[in-house]
Write a protein that holds these residues in place. Structure first.
Motif, short mmCIF file in Angstrom:
data_model
loop_
_atom_site.label_atom_id
_atom_site.label_comp_id
_atom_site.label_asym_id
_atom_site.label_seq_id
_atom_site.Cartn_x
_atom_site.Cartn_y
_atom_site.Cartn_z
N LEU A 161 26.52 39.82 39.67
CA LEU A 161 27.71 39.04 39.30
C LEU A 161 28.95 39.64 39.95
O LEU A 161 29.77 38.92 40.53
CB LEU A 161 27.89 39.02 37.78
CG LEU A 161 27.08 38.00 37.00
CD1 LEU A 161 27.14 38.28 35.50
CD2 LEU A 161 27.57 36.60 37.29
N ALA A 162 29.11 40.96 39.86
CA ALA A 162 30.28 41.62 40.44
C ALA A 162 30.31 41.43 41.95
O ALA A 162 31.38 41.17 42.53
CB ALA A 162 30.28 43.11 40.07
N ASP A 163 29.16 41.58 42.60
CA ASP A 163 29.10 41.41 44.06
C ASP A 163 29.51 39.99 44.46
O ASP A 163 30.29 39.79 45.40
CB ASP A 163 27.70 41.71 44.59
CG ASP A 163 27.37 43.20 44.62
OD1 ASP A 163 28.30 44.03 44.43
OD2 ASP A 163 26.18 43.53 44.81
N ILE A 164 28.97 39.00 43.78
CA ILE A 164 29.29 37.61 44.11
C ILE A 164 30.78 37.34 43.86
O ILE A 164 31.46 36.72 44.69
CB ILE A 164 28.41 36.62 43.32
CG1 ILE A 164 26.94 36.79 43.73
CG2 ILE A 164 28.87 35.18 43.55
CD1 ILE A 164 25.96 36.10 42.80
N LEU A 165 31.29 37.83 42.72
CA LEU A 165 32.71 37.65 42.44
C LEU A 165 33.56 38.29 43.53
O LEU A 165 34.48 37.66 44.07
CB LEU A 165 33.08 38.24 41.08
CG LEU A 165 32.66 37.44 39.86
CD1 LEU A 165 32.90 38.24 38.58
CD2 LEU A 165 33.38 36.11 39.79
N GLU A 166 33.26 39.55 43.85
CA GLU A 166 34.09 40.30 44.79
C GLU A 166 33.99 39.79 46.23
O GLU A 166 35.01 39.68 46.93
CB GLU A 166 33.72 41.78 44.75
CG GLU A 166 34.62 42.65 45.62
CD GLU A 166 34.38 44.13 45.44
OE1 GLU A 166 35.13 44.91 46.04
OE2 GLU A 166 33.44 44.52 44.69
N PHE A 167 32.78 39.49 46.68
CA PHE A 167 32.59 39.19 48.10
C PHE A 167 32.50 37.70 48.43
O PHE A 167 32.59 37.34 49.61
CB PHE A 167 31.36 39.93 48.63
CG PHE A 167 31.47 41.42 48.46
CD1 PHE A 167 32.46 42.15 49.11
CD2 PHE A 167 30.61 42.09 47.61
CE1 PHE A 167 32.58 43.51 48.95
CE2 PHE A 167 30.71 43.47 47.44
CZ PHE A 167 31.70 44.19 48.10
N GLU A 168 32.31 36.86 47.44
CA GLU A 168 32.23 35.42 47.69
C GLU A 168 33.36 34.65 47.02
O GLU A 168 34.09 33.91 47.67
CB GLU A 168 30.88 34.86 47.20
CG GLU A 168 29.66 35.51 47.83
CD GLU A 168 29.51 35.23 49.31
OE1 GLU A 168 30.04 34.22 49.80
OE2 GLU A 168 28.85 36.03 49.99
N VAL A 169 33.51 34.85 45.71
CA VAL A 169 34.47 34.07 44.94
C VAL A 169 35.91 34.45 45.29
O VAL A 169 36.73 33.58 45.60
CB VAL A 169 34.23 34.23 43.42
CG1 VAL A 169 35.30 33.49 42.62
CG2 VAL A 169 32.84 33.71 43.06
N LEU A 170 36.23 35.74 45.21
CA LEU A 170 37.61 36.16 45.46
C LEU A 170 38.11 35.76 46.85
O LEU A 170 39.22 35.22 46.96
CB LEU A 170 37.78 37.65 45.22
CG LEU A 170 37.67 38.06 43.74
CD1 LEU A 170 37.69 39.57 43.59
CD2 LEU A 170 38.79 37.42 42.92
N PRO A 171 37.34 35.96 47.92
CA PRO A 171 37.82 35.50 49.22
C PRO A 171 38.01 33.99 49.27
O PRO A 171 38.94 33.49 49.89
CB PRO A 171 36.74 35.95 50.20
CG PRO A 171 36.06 37.08 49.53
CD PRO A 171 36.11 36.76 48.06
#
Length: 180
Positions: A161-171
């Motif tokens: 979840l953190a990886d997807i949020l940080e590297f996909e969602v936030l950008p």
């Protein structure tokens, strides 16, 4: 019974259901890429909260003529752009706030589920906007990482979840077409 939508007028049977007549009004507005923004039944202003089964199942002869006004959807979306950008910024800030708890404690914050609901609202705004402007590949990317987020949430994987949020969602939120 007389129905008026902006400058157009037409007559329908007095025995038609209000819900059926309002569907026709909505369909006619939609065919012109417009959205009904105000509505009167029998001279009385109606809001979306009034559109309950009791009213929708009445006959037109019980409520009176329909008067509706509409606005151009692209124009509505253009006026909404600053609000959509603020919404994206809020979603981004909240997503950033989830990163440390997800990584440090491995506990999925309860607020993440509420955030998913808000993200769905945001995506719906993007879809509406894309329908009325040149198509964007951004929506395809959004759909892809939302599916990944939901899968990670369903298997209770806080690191993913953190990886997807940080590297996909936030950008993606940072590059939102509505971001100022």
């Amino acid at each position: 019974m007389r129905i008026t939508l902006d400058q157009d007028q037409w007559d329908v049977s007095d025995d038609q259901l209000v819900g059926e007549a309002l569907s026709e009004v909505s369909d006619r507005a939609d065919a012109k890429h417009r959205l009904v923004t105000s509505l009167k039944l029998g001279g009385r202003s109606i809001t979306d909260r009034d559109l309950q089964p009791l009213l929708l199942n009445k006959l037109l002869k019980e409520v009176g003529p329909i008067e509706a006004c509409s606005q151009n959807i692209p124009e509505i979306m253009a006026h909404a752009a600053p609000t959509i950008a603020r919404f994206a910024s809020t979603l981004k800030a909240e997503a950033q706030g989830f990163l440390m708890p997800l990584r440090a404690t491995g506990v999925i914050p309860l607020a993440l589920d509420r955030w998913f609901g808000q993200l769905a609202d945001y995506v719906e705004l993007l879809q509406t906007s894309a329908q009325n402007s040149p198509a964007s590949d951004d929506l395809q990317a959004v759909a892809s990482w939302i599916q990944e987020l939901l899968e990670a949430r369903s298997i209770q994987d806080p690191v993913r979840l953190a990886d997807i949020l940080e590297f996909e969602v936030l950008p993606q939120l940072a590059s939102s077409p509505h971001e100022s």
